[in-house]
Design a protein around this motif. Structure first.
Motif, PDB file in Angstrom:
ATOM      1  N   ALA A 158       2.300  -7.833 -78.485  1.00 30.64           N
ATOM      2  CA  ALA A 158       3.001  -6.644 -77.973  1.00 30.64           C
ATOM      3  C   ALA A 158       4.006  -7.021 -76.894  1.00 30.64           C
ATOM      4  N   GLU A 159       3.576  -7.886 -75.964  1.00 29.42           N
ATOM      5  CA  GLU A 159       4.447  -8.268 -74.859  1.00 29.42           C
ATOM      6  C   GLU A 159       5.632  -9.100 -75.359  1.00 29.42           C
ATOM      7  N   ARG A 160       5.363 -10.039 -76.277  1.00 25.30           N
ATOM      8  CA  ARG A 160       6.448 -10.866 -76.791  1.00 25.30           C
ATOM      9  C   ARG A 160       7.437 -10.040 -77.618  1.00 25.30           C
ATOM     10  N   GLY A 161       6.916  -9.039 -78.358  1.00 27.22           N
ATOM     11  CA  GLY A 161       7.798  -8.171 -79.135  1.00 27.22           C
ATOM     12  C   GLY A 161       8.717  -7.342 -78.251  1.00 27.22           C
ATOM     13  N   LYS A 162       8.185  -6.803 -77.158  1.00 30.73           N
ATOM     14  CA  LYS A 162       9.007  -6.019 -76.239  1.00 30.73           C
ATOM     15  C   LYS A 162      10.053  -6.883 -75.543  1.00 30.73           C
ATOM     16  N   LEU A 163       9.659  -8.107 -75.201  1.00 31.06           N
ATOM     17  CA  LEU A 163      10.618  -9.014 -74.573  1.00 31.06           C
ATOM     18  C   LEU A 163      11.743  -9.371 -75.545  1.00 31.06           C
ATOM     19  N   ARG A 164      11.400  -9.616 -76.784  1.00 37.11           N
ATOM     20  CA  ARG A 164      12.421  -9.936 -77.784  1.00 37.11           C
ATOM     21  C   ARG A 164      13.355  -8.745 -77.987  1.00 37.11           C
ATOM     22  N   GLU A 165      12.799  -7.545 -77.973  1.00 31.95           N
ATOM     23  CA  GLU A 165      13.628  -6.347 -78.125  1.00 31.95           C
ATOM     24  C   GLU A 165      14.640  -6.224 -76.995  1.00 31.95           C
ATOM     25  N   VAL A 166      14.196  -6.523 -75.776  1.00 34.15           N
ATOM     26  CA  VAL A 166      15.108  -6.463 -74.633  1.00 34.15           C
ATOM     27  C   VAL A 166      16.211  -7.503 -74.776  1.00 34.15           C
ATOM     28  N   LYS A 167      15.864  -8.701 -75.210  1.00 38.46           N
ATOM     29  CA  LYS A 167      16.883  -9.741 -75.386  1.00 38.46           C
ATOM     30  C   LYS A 167      17.903  -9.359 -76.449  1.00 38.46           C
ATOM     31  N   ILE A 168      17.452  -8.718 -77.517  1.00 37.66           N
ATOM     32  CA  ILE A 168      18.383  -8.266 -78.560  1.00 37.66           C
ATOM     33  C   ILE A 168      19.329  -7.204 -78.004  1.00 37.66           C
ATOM     34  N   LYS A 169      18.791  -6.301 -77.201  1.00 38.74           N
ATOM     35  CA  LYS A 169      19.635  -5.282 -76.580  1.00 38.74           C
ATOM     36  C   LYS A 169      20.671  -5.914 -75.659  1.00 38.74           C
ATOM     37  N   GLN A 170      20.285  -6.971 -74.976  1.00 39.35           N
ATOM     38  CA  GLN A 170      21.244  -7.669 -74.115  1.00 39.35           C
ATOM     39  C   GLN A 170      22.362  -8.292 -74.928  1.00 39.35           C
ATOM     40  N   GLN A 171      22.026  -8.899 -76.077  1.00 42.50           N
ATOM     41  CA  GLN A 171      23.055  -9.464 -76.937  1.00 42.50           C
ATOM     42  C   GLN A 171      23.994  -8.384 -77.464  1.00 42.50           C
ATOM     43  N   GLU A 172      23.420  -7.255 -77.882  1.00 41.56           N
ATOM     44  CA  GLU A 172      24.253  -6.146 -78.346  1.00 41.56           C
ATOM     45  C   GLU A 172      25.180  -5.667 -77.239  1.00 41.56           C
ATOM     46  N   LEU A 173      24.651  -5.595 -76.031  1.00 44.44           N
ATOM     47  CA  LEU A 173      25.463  -5.148 -74.903  1.00 44.44           C
ATOM     48  C   LEU A 173      26.590  -6.127 -74.611  1.00 44.44           C
ATOM     49  N   ASP A 174      26.321  -7.418 -74.696  1.00 43.68           N
ATOM     50  CA  ASP A 174      27.368  -8.425 -74.472  1.00 43.68           C
ATOM     51  C   ASP A 174      28.491  -8.269 -75.483  1.00 43.68           C
ATOM     52  N   TYR A 175      28.139  -8.055 -76.745  1.00 40.54           N
ATOM     53  CA  TYR A 175      29.165  -7.860 -77.769  1.00 40.54           C
ATOM     54  C   TYR A 175      29.947  -6.570 -77.513  1.00 40.54           C
ATOM     55  N   ASP A 176      29.224  -5.533 -77.119  1.00 42.05           N
ATOM     56  CA  ASP A 176      29.872  -4.251 -76.843  1.00 42.05           C
ATOM     57  C   ASP A 176      30.822  -4.367 -75.659  1.00 42.05           C
ATOM     58  N   LEU A 177      30.393  -5.072 -74.631  1.00 38.87           N
ATOM     59  CA  LEU A 177      31.235  -5.272 -73.458  1.00 38.87           C
ATOM     60  C   LEU A 177      32.484  -6.075 -73.807  1.00 38.87           C
ATOM     61  N   GLN A 178      32.323  -7.090 -74.637  1.00 35.40           N
ATOM     62  CA  GLN A 178      33.450  -7.919 -75.045  1.00 35.40           C
ATOM     63  C   GLN A 178      34.462  -7.099 -75.850  1.00 35.40           C
ATOM     64  N   GLN A 179      33.960  -6.324 -76.807  1.00 31.80           N
ATOM     65  CA  GLN A 179      34.852  -5.524 -77.645  1.00 31.80           C
ATOM     66  C   GLN A 179      35.496  -4.399 -76.856  1.00 31.80           C
ATOM     67  N   SER A 180      34.728  -3.743 -76.014  1.00 34.39           N
ATOM     68  CA  SER A 180      35.272  -2.623 -75.222  1.00 34.39           C
ATOM     69  C   SER A 180      36.349  -3.107 -74.276  1.00 34.39           C
ATOM     70  N   GLY A 181      36.128  -4.256 -73.662  1.00 34.40           N
ATOM     71  CA  GLY A 181      37.145  -4.794 -72.758  1.00 34.40           C
ATOM     72  C   GLY A 181      38.458  -5.058 -73.474  1.00 34.40           C
ATOM     73  N   ARG A 182      38.369  -5.603 -74.670  1.00 29.81           N
ATOM     74  CA  ARG A 182      39.592  -5.881 -75.433  1.00 29.81           C
ATOM     75  C   ARG A 182      40.272  -4.581 -75.866  1.00 29.81           C
ATOM     76  N   GLU A 183      39.487  -3.612 -76.332  1.00 27.83           N
ATOM     77  CA  GLU A 183      40.069  -2.336 -76.761  1.00 27.83           C
ATOM     78  C   GLU A 183      40.739  -1.621 -75.601  1.00 27.83           C
ATOM     79  N   ILE A 184      40.092  -1.608 -74.449  1.00 26.14           N
ATOM     80  CA  ILE A 184      40.670  -0.938 -73.282  1.00 26.14           C
ATOM     81  C   ILE A 184      41.979  -1.611 -72.872  1.00 26.14           C
TER      82      ILE A 184
END
Length: 489
Positions: free
Chosen positions: A375-401
């Protein structure tokens, strides 16, 4: 005989057209603005002052940060001291089985996730467990509960508080975004009103010219200097411009109503923009933007754009969540220690061997560790995936803006260039109109050519005002895309 008939027919035609013209004047009740009254000018900075003081949307946006601060206050509740007390007693057959009275004050500490505990217990009776039995005065205790494993670096309550504080920054960025969006929409409505007002004025000026020309030609027709057909053509032009005036008057009225949506007073009551209100004058139609403005706005967009701030706040929140989830991988190891005493007051006389000292204590250790930690490892992995998604979103949003800011800057530059050309075109068209009037007075031109060139001049002036409004909208869009607002004087 032919000359006499021509004059009589001209008189009849003049009387008929004059009657129609008089009727048209009576049915035309719209005001004509000829002189600018500065007291009636409703400038954009006046609108800004009213909007940011009284507009419900602006007030609503301010509630976002207030709501986030309320959640911080809720999170601080996890660190509120807690007082617990319990009393139970059993008496049966003249025998007091037990008489228990337990009190505890728990004070959560930020450091190490520890809890400071101060307690008092009194357990007496015939059948009370000997390990918890006390004397008649009871026992006092003071101690700590410290997590040495899971929860030492960060625990649920500290994670919640940190994330709620970060969400205040997120809410403030979202608030700024909503305010900028509302103001951008309001500015566009203002310049739409400006354009429709200027359009109405120009059409009205054209109608005045056509009416004066019709009167002059009618008078010349009476004395035989001009043919009656010229009066008919002049009156047709008057009729066309009356229709155009009616159309633009409705557009102006609708634009005024739309702008009135944003006008409120201090009491929260809606206001209406007066019918005689005037938009601000645009003497300097448009200035070509310089590259320094673009560089400044690009830097503003990269560092302070609300969308970027929101994503960064989300990243900080996920960083706290990741730290907490990593902490949850550790085993639970809690150490509880209390010093006890029979002292019930500060002035009590208690023998030293019954008072607070290192010989009188209660200690305990709790250990727990899931074997697989799925359970703990699954939640940690989920958070890391969200961080990767956020990094991609930040990169794309910065370029679009960035590209949106540059595109808006290009639009602004295009409007400035087009306006410069349009001003020259209007000057040249005015020369053609003046020349055509001179030729007509000399009998070398026709009324059709005058009307055509004059109509073209009016259309070019209306187009110019459309460009001015478009330039101002593009300027507002440039600042909006950069995540800020233009500073008004």
């Amino acid at each position: 005989m032919n000359i006499l008939l021509k004059k009589i027919s001209g008189v009849l035609l003049f009387v008929l057209l004059s009657a129609k013209f008089t009727f048209a004047q009576k049915t035309d009740m719209l005001p004509v603005t000829k002189h600018i009254d500065s007291t009636k000018v409703f400038a954009l900075d006046d609108l800004q002052l009213m909007v940011f003081r009284y507009h419900p949307i602006i007030k609503q946006a301010a509630l976002l940060s207030e709501s986030a601060r309320a959640k911080v206050l809720q999170s601080l509740g996890y660190f509120d001291p807690e007082l617990k007390a319990g009393f139970s007693r059993k008496l049966f057959g003249n025998t007091e089985y037990y008489n228990r009275w337990n009190n505890e004050l728990k004070i959560p500490l930020w450091l190490a996730g520890a809890d400071l505990k101060v307690g008092y217990e009194r357990n007496v009776g015939t059948y009370v467990n000997p390990e918890s039995r006390t004397n008649g005065e009871g026992l006092s205790a003071i101690g700590l509960s410290i997590p040495l494993g899971q929860g030492l670096i960060i625990d649920a309550r500290r994670s919640t508080l940190r994330q709620s504080k970060i969400m205040v920054q997120y809410a403030e960025a979202d608030q700024l975004k909503q305010i900028n969006s509302a103001w951008y929409s309001i500015v566009k409505d203002y310049w739409n009103w400006y354009y429709t007002h200027k359009q109405f004025e120009l059409v009205n000026e054209g109608l005045d010219l056509a009416q004066r020309r019709f009167k002059a030609l009618s008078a010349q027709t009476l004395i035989g200097d001009k043919p009656g057909i010229d009066s008919v053509e002049a009156y047709i032009t008057v009729q066309e411009r009356i229709i155009q005036k009616e159309k633009t008057a409705i557009e102006l009225q609708n634009a005024r109503l739309i702008l009135s949506n944003h006008l409120w007073n201090e009491a929260g009551n809606p206001l209406e923009l007066p019918a005689d209100a005037l938009p601000q004058s645009m003497v300097n139609k448009a200035a070509r933007p310089n590259s320094q403005l673009l560089d400044s706005l690009l830097g503003q967009a990269a560092n302070q754009h609300p969308e970027i701030l929101k994503l960064r706040s989300k990243g900080e929140q996920l960083a706290v969540e990741k730290s907490y989830r990593q902490e949850m991988l550790k085993p639970k190891l809690n150490v509880i220690g209390n010093l006890i005493s029979s002292r019930t007051g500060f002035n009590s006389n208690v023998p030293g061997y019954y008072d607070f000292n290192w010989s009188n204590y209660k200690v305990g250790v709790e250990l727990a560790f899931p074997l697989f930690l799925r359970a703990e490892r699954g939640k940690l992995r989920e958070v890391k995936i969200k961080q990767q998604e956020l990094d991609y979103d930040l990169q794309q949003s910065g370029r679009e803006i960035r590209n949106q800011v540059m595109a808006s800057y290009n639009d602004l530059s295009a409007y400035a260039a087009q306006l410069a050309v349009q001003l020259k075109s209007i000057e040249n068209q005015q020369v053609l109109v003046n020349g055509e009037n001179q030729k007509f007075n000399l009998g070398e031109s026709t009324l059709f050519l005058i009307n055509s060139r004059e109509t073209k001049l009016i259309e070019m002036k209306i187009k110019q005002e459309s460009m001015v409004a478009g330039y101002q909208k593009a300027l507002a869009e440039l600042y909006y895309k950069a995540g800020t607002r233009a500073v008004l004087n």
